[in-house]
Design a protein around this motif. Structure first.
Motif, short mmCIF file in Angstrom:
data_model
loop_
_atom_site.label_atom_id
_atom_site.label_comp_id
_atom_site.label_asym_id
_atom_site.label_seq_id
_atom_site.Cartn_x
_atom_site.Cartn_y
_atom_site.Cartn_z
N ALA A 152 12.35 -7.24 -1.10
CA ALA A 152 12.59 -6.77 -2.72
C ALA A 152 11.41 -6.26 -3.43
O ALA A 152 11.31 -5.45 -4.05
CB ALA A 152 13.39 -7.93 -3.59
N ASN A 153 10.10 -7.33 -3.14
CA ASN A 153 9.11 -6.70 -3.89
C ASN A 153 8.33 -5.73 -3.34
O ASN A 153 7.83 -4.87 -4.12
CB ASN A 153 8.00 -8.13 -3.76
N PHE A 154 8.62 -5.31 -2.14
CA PHE A 154 7.97 -4.07 -1.50
C PHE A 154 8.97 -2.95 -2.22
O PHE A 154 8.37 -1.79 -2.30
CB PHE A 154 7.95 -4.21 0.01
N GLU A 155 10.23 -3.20 -2.18
CA GLU A 155 11.13 -1.95 -2.75
C GLU A 155 10.58 -1.89 -4.22
O GLU A 155 10.51 -0.76 -4.71
CB GLU A 155 12.61 -2.46 -2.88
N LYS A 156 10.29 -2.77 -5.10
CA LYS A 156 9.78 -2.55 -6.49
C LYS A 156 8.45 -1.91 -6.48
O LYS A 156 8.01 -1.02 -6.96
CB LYS A 156 9.53 -4.13 -7.07
N ALA A 157 7.43 -2.47 -5.34
CA ALA A 157 6.17 -1.84 -5.23
C ALA A 157 6.10 -0.10 -5.04
O ALA A 157 5.52 0.68 -5.65
CB ALA A 157 5.33 -2.47 -4.12
N GLN A 209 -1.47 -4.12 -6.50
CA GLN A 209 -1.99 -3.41 -5.23
C GLN A 209 -1.19 -1.97 -5.50
O GLN A 209 -2.01 -0.98 -5.18
CB GLN A 209 -1.92 -3.98 -3.94
N ALA A 210 0.04 -2.10 -5.48
CA ALA A 210 0.78 -0.73 -5.54
C ALA A 210 0.40 0.12 -6.74
O ALA A 210 0.05 1.51 -6.60
CB ALA A 210 2.25 -1.13 -5.94
N ARG A 211 0.11 -0.48 -7.82
CA ARG A 211 -0.52 0.45 -8.98
C ARG A 211 -1.74 1.00 -8.72
O ARG A 211 -2.02 2.14 -9.05
CB ARG A 211 -0.41 -0.70 -10.21
N LEU A 212 -2.53 0.20 -7.84
CA LEU A 212 -4.12 0.80 -7.74
C LEU A 212 -3.90 1.84 -6.53
O LEU A 212 -4.71 2.74 -6.73
CB LEU A 212 -4.71 -0.39 -7.54
N ALA A 258 5.52 -9.03 6.84
CA ALA A 258 6.62 -9.43 5.82
C ALA A 258 7.94 -8.84 6.12
O ALA A 258 8.98 -10.10 5.94
CB ALA A 258 6.37 -9.12 4.21
N THR A 259 8.34 -7.76 6.79
CA THR A 259 9.65 -7.16 6.80
C THR A 259 9.72 -6.94 8.37
O THR A 259 10.91 -6.30 8.40
CB THR A 259 9.83 -6.27 5.61
N ILE A 302 4.29 2.86 11.84
CA ILE A 302 4.43 4.10 11.55
C ILE A 302 5.61 4.45 10.44
O ILE A 302 5.41 5.36 9.42
CB ILE A 302 4.59 4.93 12.71
N GLU A 303 6.61 3.75 10.31
CA GLU A 303 7.69 4.07 9.16
C GLU A 303 7.09 3.41 7.98
O GLU A 303 7.37 4.01 6.92
CB GLU A 303 8.82 3.08 9.59
N ALA A 304 6.24 2.44 8.23
CA ALA A 304 5.56 2.01 6.64
C ALA A 304 4.79 3.05 5.79
O ALA A 304 4.76 3.39 4.99
CB ALA A 304 4.93 0.60 6.86
N GLU A 305 3.81 3.71 6.89
CA GLU A 305 2.89 4.59 6.37
C GLU A 305 3.80 5.97 6.13
O GLU A 305 3.39 6.53 5.12
CB GLU A 305 2.03 5.06 7.69
N LYS A 306 4.60 6.06 6.84
CA LYS A 306 5.72 7.39 6.45
C LYS A 306 6.05 7.18 5.03
O LYS A 306 6.25 7.97 4.16
CB LYS A 306 6.67 7.60 7.38
N GLN A 307 6.67 6.11 4.81
CA GLN A 307 7.38 5.63 3.54
C GLN A 307 6.40 5.86 2.40
O GLN A 307 6.69 6.21 1.12
CB GLN A 307 8.30 4.38 3.59
#
Length: 170
Positions: free
Chosen positions: A68-73, A107-110, A145-146, A151-156
């Motif tokens: 859920a935190n990654f979705e928010k990020a 981190q996401a903001r940065l 964490a998930t 590769i999918e994470a980099e793409k998203q």
């Protein structure tokens, strides 16, 4: 800011503001200045470090973030980037302060704001280094964490940054 001492166990994953994601692989006692201290041994991707057991409440160490935190990020990354300071020294201080905060959201903001700077203006080597390092750490944690494929994470993440970039032109 952490208010209570966090207890970690061997086998758990944690995130350190300087070292990134790491797994606690054991404990060790060390003697310093005649006093014995207990440490957690943490294996990060590129190093091994020792974390004092009695200092796991520090702001630069935290448990892995949730899905859920990654979705928010990612949602935050898709927003229009905030403008970082124009002056190199002021910007370096601003970035250092934000890096010292270990939260996934910071981190996401940065990541978003450094990406925006790169699009608005020619970035310098220091800004680029921070951008690539924090992006890698974000993905490293996301993968652990998930269980998402790297590769999918980099793409998203790239898709989220592209959405953010479109908002600069609006």
């Amino acid at each position: 800011m952490t208010t209570a001492v966090q207890t970690y166990k061997v086998g758990e994953w944690i995130v350190h503001a300087n070292y990134g994601v790491g797994k606690i692989t054991g404990t060790e006692r060390k003697t310093l200045d005649g006093k014995e201290y207990k440490y957690l041994i943490v294996e990060a991707l590129n190093c091994k470090y020792w974390l004092p057991v009695n200092k796991t409440d520090v702001d630069h160490v935290r448990p892995l973030s949730s899905r859920a935190n990654f979705e928010k990020a990612l949602s935050l990354i898709k927003r229009k980037p905030e403008i970082l300071a124009k002056d190199y020294k002021a910007r370096a201080k601003q970035i250092a302060e934000r890096l010292s905060n270990c939260s996934l959201i910071e981190q996401a903001r940065l990541i978003r704001d450094l990406s925006g700077r790169r699009l608005r203006k020619k970035s310098n080597v220091s800004d680029d280094d921070v951008f690539y390092r924090i992006q890698k750490r974000f993905i490293d944690e996301w993968v652990v964490a998930t269980d998402i494929d790297r590769i999918e994470a980099e793409k998203q993440l790239e898709e989220a940054l592209q959405q953010s970039a479109k908002k600069i032109q609006d």
